[in-house]
Design a protein around this motif. Structure first.
Motif, PDB file in Angstrom:
ATOM      1  N   ALA A 261     -88.759  41.053 121.673  1.00 16.87           N
ATOM      2  CA  ALA A 261     -88.125  42.146 122.432  1.00 16.87           C
ATOM      3  C   ALA A 261     -88.905  43.445 122.220  1.00 16.87           C
ATOM      4  N   ARG A 262     -89.361  43.667 121.006  1.00 18.63           N
ATOM      5  CA  ARG A 262     -90.132  44.896 120.737  1.00 18.63           C
ATOM      6  C   ARG A 262     -91.456  44.868 121.505  1.00 18.63           C
ATOM      7  N   LEU A 263     -92.102  43.694 121.565  1.00 16.24           N
ATOM      8  CA  LEU A 263     -93.367  43.591 122.306  1.00 16.24           C
ATOM      9  C   LEU A 263     -93.152  43.868 123.796  1.00 16.24           C
ATOM     10  N   SER A 266     -92.554  47.639 124.214  1.00 13.99           N
ATOM     11  CA  SER A 266     -93.751  48.482 124.074  1.00 13.99           C
ATOM     12  C   SER A 266     -94.700  48.278 125.260  1.00 13.99           C
ATOM     13  N   GLU A 267     -94.764  47.052 125.792  1.00 13.15           N
ATOM     14  CA  GLU A 267     -95.546  46.787 127.019  1.00 13.15           C
ATOM     15  C   GLU A 267     -95.024  47.690 128.154  1.00 13.15           C
ATOM     16  N   MET A 268     -93.713  47.804 128.267  1.00 15.18           N
ATOM     17  CA  MET A 268     -93.088  48.615 129.319  1.00 15.18           C
ATOM     18  C   MET A 268     -93.394  50.100 129.112  1.00 15.18           C
ATOM     19  N   GLN A 269     -93.226  50.533 127.866  1.00 16.54           N
ATOM     20  CA  GLN A 269     -93.418  51.965 127.607  1.00 16.54           C
ATOM     21  C   GLN A 269     -94.855  52.390 127.878  1.00 16.54           C
ATOM     22  N   LYS A 270     -95.805  51.511 127.552  1.00 15.17           N
ATOM     23  CA  LYS A 270     -97.230  51.852 127.759  1.00 15.17           C
ATOM     24  C   LYS A 270     -97.582  51.956 129.234  1.00 15.17           C
ATOM     25  N   HIS A 271     -96.864  51.203 130.093  1.00 15.85           N
ATOM     26  CA  HIS A 271     -97.309  51.107 131.492  1.00 15.85           C
ATOM     27  C   HIS A 271     -96.246  51.535 132.493  1.00 15.85           C
ATOM     28  N   GLY A 273     -93.049  50.855 132.732  1.00 14.80           N
ATOM     29  CA  GLY A 273     -91.986  49.903 133.095  1.00 14.80           C
ATOM     30  C   GLY A 273     -90.636  50.390 132.593  1.00 14.80           C
ATOM     31  N   LEU A 274     -89.567  49.714 132.961  1.00 15.53           N
ATOM     32  CA  LEU A 274     -88.221  50.208 132.637  1.00 15.53           C
ATOM     33  C   LEU A 274     -87.445  49.342 131.652  1.00 15.53           C
ATOM     34  N   ILE A 275     -87.883  48.111 131.407  1.00 10.17           N
ATOM     35  CA  ILE A 275     -87.064  47.218 130.566  1.00 10.17           C
ATOM     36  C   ILE A 275     -87.056  47.733 129.120  1.00 10.17           C
ATOM     37  N   SER A 276     -85.856  47.964 128.589  1.00 11.90           N
ATOM     38  CA  SER A 276     -85.742  48.493 127.224  1.00 11.90           C
ATOM     39  C   SER A 276     -85.268  47.380 126.278  1.00 11.90           C
ATOM     40  N   TYR A 277     -85.350  47.676 124.997  1.00 12.44           N
ATOM     41  CA  TYR A 277     -84.871  46.747 123.973  1.00 12.44           C
ATOM     42  C   TYR A 277     -83.394  46.424 124.218  1.00 12.44           C
ATOM     43  N   GLU A 278     -82.613  47.468 124.584  1.00 14.58           N
ATOM     44  CA  GLU A 278     -81.171  47.272 124.830  1.00 14.58           C
ATOM     45  C   GLU A 278     -80.948  46.368 126.043  1.00 14.58           C
ATOM     46  N   ASP A 279     -81.766  46.563 127.091  1.00 17.86           N
ATOM     47  CA  ASP A 279     -81.619  45.709 128.286  1.00 17.86           C
ATOM     48  C   ASP A 279     -81.764  44.248 127.875  1.00 17.86           C
ATOM     49  N   LEU A 280     -82.727  43.985 127.005  1.00 17.02           N
ATOM     50  CA  LEU A 280     -82.964  42.602 126.569  1.00 17.02           C
ATOM     51  C   LEU A 280     -81.792  42.111 125.724  1.00 17.02           C
ATOM     52  N   ALA A 281     -81.388  42.950 124.776  1.00 13.39           N
ATOM     53  CA  ALA A 281     -80.298  42.539 123.884  1.00 13.39           C
ATOM     54  C   ALA A 281     -79.009  42.298 124.654  1.00 13.39           C
ATOM     55  N   ASN A 282     -78.846  43.015 125.794  1.00 18.21           N
ATOM     56  CA  ASN A 282     -77.597  42.899 126.563  1.00 18.21           C
ATOM     57  C   ASN A 282     -77.620  41.778 127.595  1.00 18.21           C
ATOM     58  N   THR A 434     -98.433  41.741 126.129  1.00 15.17           N
ATOM     59  CA  THR A 434     -99.446  41.770 125.080  1.00 15.17           C
ATOM     60  C   THR A 434     -98.861  41.272 123.768  1.00 15.17           C
ATOM     61  N   GLY A 435     -99.524  40.293 123.178  1.00 13.35           N
ATOM     62  CA  GLY A 435     -99.103  39.768 121.886  1.00 13.35           C
ATOM     63  C   GLY A 435     -98.049  38.675 121.982  1.00 13.35           C
ATOM     64  N   ALA A 436     -97.377  38.551 123.141  1.00  4.63           N
ATOM     65  CA  ALA A 436     -96.307  37.537 123.258  1.00  4.63           C
ATOM     66  C   ALA A 436     -96.732  36.370 124.139  1.00  4.63           C
ATOM     67  N   GLY A 437     -97.800  36.550 124.906  1.00  4.93           N
ATOM     68  CA  GLY A 437     -98.437  35.423 125.581  1.00  4.93           C
ATOM     69  C   GLY A 437     -97.718  34.841 126.777  1.00  4.93           C
ATOM     70  N   PHE A 438     -96.750  35.552 127.363  1.00  2.00           N
ATOM     71  CA  PHE A 438     -96.115  35.004 128.571  1.00  2.00           C
ATOM     72  C   PHE A 438     -96.111  36.030 129.694  1.00  2.00           C
ATOM     73  N   LEU A 439     -96.020  35.502 130.904  1.00  3.39           N
ATOM     74  CA  LEU A 439     -96.082  36.336 132.108  1.00  3.39           C
ATOM     75  C   LEU A 439     -94.726  36.945 132.437  1.00  3.39           C
ATOM     76  N   LEU A 440     -94.769  38.166 132.962  1.00  3.45           N
ATOM     77  CA  LEU A 440     -93.544  38.804 133.440  1.00  3.45           C
ATOM     78  C   LEU A 440     -93.343  38.500 134.916  1.00  3.45           C
ATOM     79  N   ASN A 441     -92.098  38.319 135.281  1.00  4.98           N
ATOM     80  CA  ASN A 441     -91.769  38.096 136.686  1.00  4.98           C
ATOM     81  C   ASN A 441     -92.017  39.348 137.509  1.00  4.98           C
TER      82      ASN A 441
END
Ligand code: DON
Length: 594
Positions: A261-263, A266-271, A273-282, A434-441
């Motif tokens: 979730a942190r990866l 941070s991918e979102m924040q660098k570029h 994007g909008l997905i946050s840690y909370e969005d994932l946790a929720n 980056t670092g997690a090795g999977f593609l985003l939709n």
């Protein structure tokens, strides 16, 4: 038979009766096997008679997926005693490794599950959600026009992934194995690699420009010197193996919280994007009631909102049920005309009424009612196309309050799984975390950027499908289970955007109306109409005479690339026989049974 035994025994002594009974006890099972085998053979012959393609047959279980390794691993799980859900989740994770164009953990989808012990069908909705900071105008430029680079190929294009939550929920509710157990084959394949087929190599080459924009994507899909993998070479994904291992160790929390979730954050924040840690946790996968309709005495179950698939498959079937389609014949001008007229009306309703039912009121009951379809049929002309400009969304009764890949599995207990999941485009947004090795939709493109705007599949959207925080974008994915007399009969579904609905519909019609075996039903040339553009899209294989007849009725006929990838299973309950059909439109697809 029973009566005859009783009467003939009656006249003889006890000893004779005993010997006679013993003989019968030996002869009957042998006779049963001989008759049963003959029956099965006769049945197989009937299934194959006059058909152009032969399905894979099995007596116990069947798996059909778009990739050979996923099929083989799922079948192995069944052979070792796992059920259809265990096999489905294992296959889903394997596809995330071996078929990154559509198999995923960074996307979402829908699953239908029908256990053998009841006629209930459960739908699991693991569609992506808009991030909590998403807003209606996020894809509009200064002039108010939709910016397709933003909605399709940027970090903003990604919805909060649902696959891991959906798989974990399905396994917890209906599976018998642990997440760690079903994940192990995928982890091994990611860590140790697998031999890539041509389809993999060509898919990467077709998306090279997109991958080149992102160092993480380049590093994943190309060799260190920047060259491409060739067919026959081994492809390893160590970052993905690590991400999968975290899920195996910690469950869905190993994806939605902690390092992964942190990866993502941070991918979102660098570029931008909008997905946050909370969005994932929720994020929550949801159990829903599937859409249920009937077609010529069969029960059809398919996906409910936020997919439009089930609603419109049932709606189109309701319309077509009012015509003698069997008599009109498969892909005859008359049948195609009526299918196109039914489809254009259903897709017009889709644009107005369909969206996430947790956010808007979808007039579901009205849209799938027989009376609504009887009203619509009155406006269909038997011999003339109705131009799409003349079609507006209909008036269904009352609102009640409330590269995608498909696979089908039937296990040794008779349980069935129908699953479709996706990243949206082939390789989604093309962005590897980056670092997690999977593609985003890039599923956010399935929302309507503004009323009347079309998505990548040319589907028009309106108010009902506008972007709102945490809302699920409208889908066409249609995992479907058709039942006969309460028992699982046809397990089907397909990828390819707006054509998912028409593809799934045609597999159902080919089996029920045109009496095709499942392989012929899957292989047969498909047609499609989606209201706009006002054209009947056809695959190769519709005769020029038919095209001419339809053109004369006012249809615009356009032949384009193949549509769909319908990995399907047909169950002959009476003879306990399973028929699997891998769609030849996807060269890596495979059906196997035992
Ligand atoms: O949910 C949908 O309807 C689309 N995002 C599906 C995309 C798709 O099927 C791409 N297929 N190859």
């Amino acid at each position: 038979m029973k009566l005859w035994i009783k009467q003939s025994c009656h006249r003889h002594s006890t000893k004779y009766r005993y010997t006679f009974t013993m003989k019968l006890l030996i002869i009957l099972p042998v006779l049963f096997v001989i008759l049963n085998t003959a029956q099965l053979q006769a049945n197989d012959e009937a299934i194959l008679a006059g058909q152009r393609a032969e399905p894979v047959t099995g007596k116990t279980a069947m798996v059909v997926t778009s990739h050979q390794l996923a099929t083989e691993i799922a079948l192995e799980i069944l052979k070792e005693g796992g059920n259809a859900i265990d096999a489905a989740i294992a296959a889903g994770f394997v596809l995330a490794v071996t078929q990154p164009r559509s198999g995923n953990i960074g996307g979402g989808g829908f699953m239908l599950y029908s256990p053998s012990y009841s006629d209930a069908v459960t739908a699991i909705d693991y569609r992506e959600t808009a991030p909590s900071k998403a807003h209606e105008k996020m894809f509009l430029d200064d002039m108010g026009n939709g910016d397709q680079t933003l909605s399709r190929f940027s970090h903003l294009s990604a919805g909060v992934p649902g696959t891991v939550a959906g798989f974990a929920l399905a396994l917890e509710k209906f599976g018998t194995m642990s997440l760690a157990e079903v994940l192990q084959p995928a982890i091994n394949l990611a860590k140790n690699g697998f031999v890539v087929p041509n389809r993999f190599v060509e898919g990467i080459a077709a998306r090279k420009q997109v991958f080149d924009k992102w160092p993480s994507s380049k590093a994943k899909f190309f060799k260190q010197d920047g060259s491409s993998y060739q067919a026959g070479e081994i492809f390893k994904q160590p970052d993905l193996a690590k991400t999968l291992q975290l899920i195996a160790d910690k469950g869905a929390e190993g994806f939605y919280t902690g390092e992964t979730a942190r990866l993502i954050e941070s991918e979102m924040q660098k570029h931008g994007g909008l997905i946050s840690y909370e969005d994932l946790a929720n994020y929550q996968a949801v159990i829903r009631q599937p859409v249920h309709g009937t077609y010529r005495g069969f029960d059809v179950y398919s996906m409910s909102p936020p997919s439009s698939g089930g609603v419109h498959i049932v709606q189109i079937l309701n319309l077509l049920e009012q015509y003698p389609i069997t008599e009109y014949g498969h892909n005859s001008a008359q049948t195609i005309h009526l299918m196109a007229e039914a489809m254009r009306r259903a897709y017009a309703d889709r644009a107005s009424y369909l969206g996430d039912s947790d956010f808007i009121k979808v007039p579901l009951k009205g849209l799938i009612s027989k009376s609504y379809s009887q009203a619509i049929v009155k406006n269909i002309k038997l011999n003339r196309a109705t131009p799409s400009v003349e079609i507006k969304a209909g008036n269904p009764q009352h609102y009640e309050s409330p590269e995608t890949t498909h696979f089908s599995i039937v296990d040794q207990f008779g349980n069935a799984v129908s699953n479709t999941y996706t990243l949206n485009f082939s390789y989604g947004s093309g962005i590897v975390v980056t670092g997690a090795g999977f593609l985003l939709n890039n599923e956010m493109d399935d929302f309507s950027a503004k009323p009347g705007a079309t998505n990548a599949y040319g589907l028009m959207g309106g108010e009902a499908n506008k972007i709102e925080p945490n809302k699920r974008m409208l889908s066409s994915m249609s995992p479907t289970i058709v039942k006969q007399a309460g028992k699982n009969f046809l397990i089907t579904g397909s990828p390819v955007g707006s054509r998912i609905i028409s593809t799934t519909l045609q597999v159902i019609m080919n089996v029920i109306d045109h009496k095709m075996n499942i392989q012929t039903a899957v292989n047969s040339p498909r047609i499609h109409h989606q209201w706009w553009p006002d054209e009947i899209r056809i695959e190769q294989g519709i005769s020029p005479d038919t095209i001419k007849l339809l053109t004369n009725r006012g249809h615009k006929m356009v032949q384009k690339s193949a549509m769909g990838g319908s990995q399907s299973i047909l169950v002959d309950q009476e003879n306990r026989r399973l028929y699997g059909a891998a769609d030849p439109r996807q060269s890596t697809s495979k059906a196997t049974g035992f």
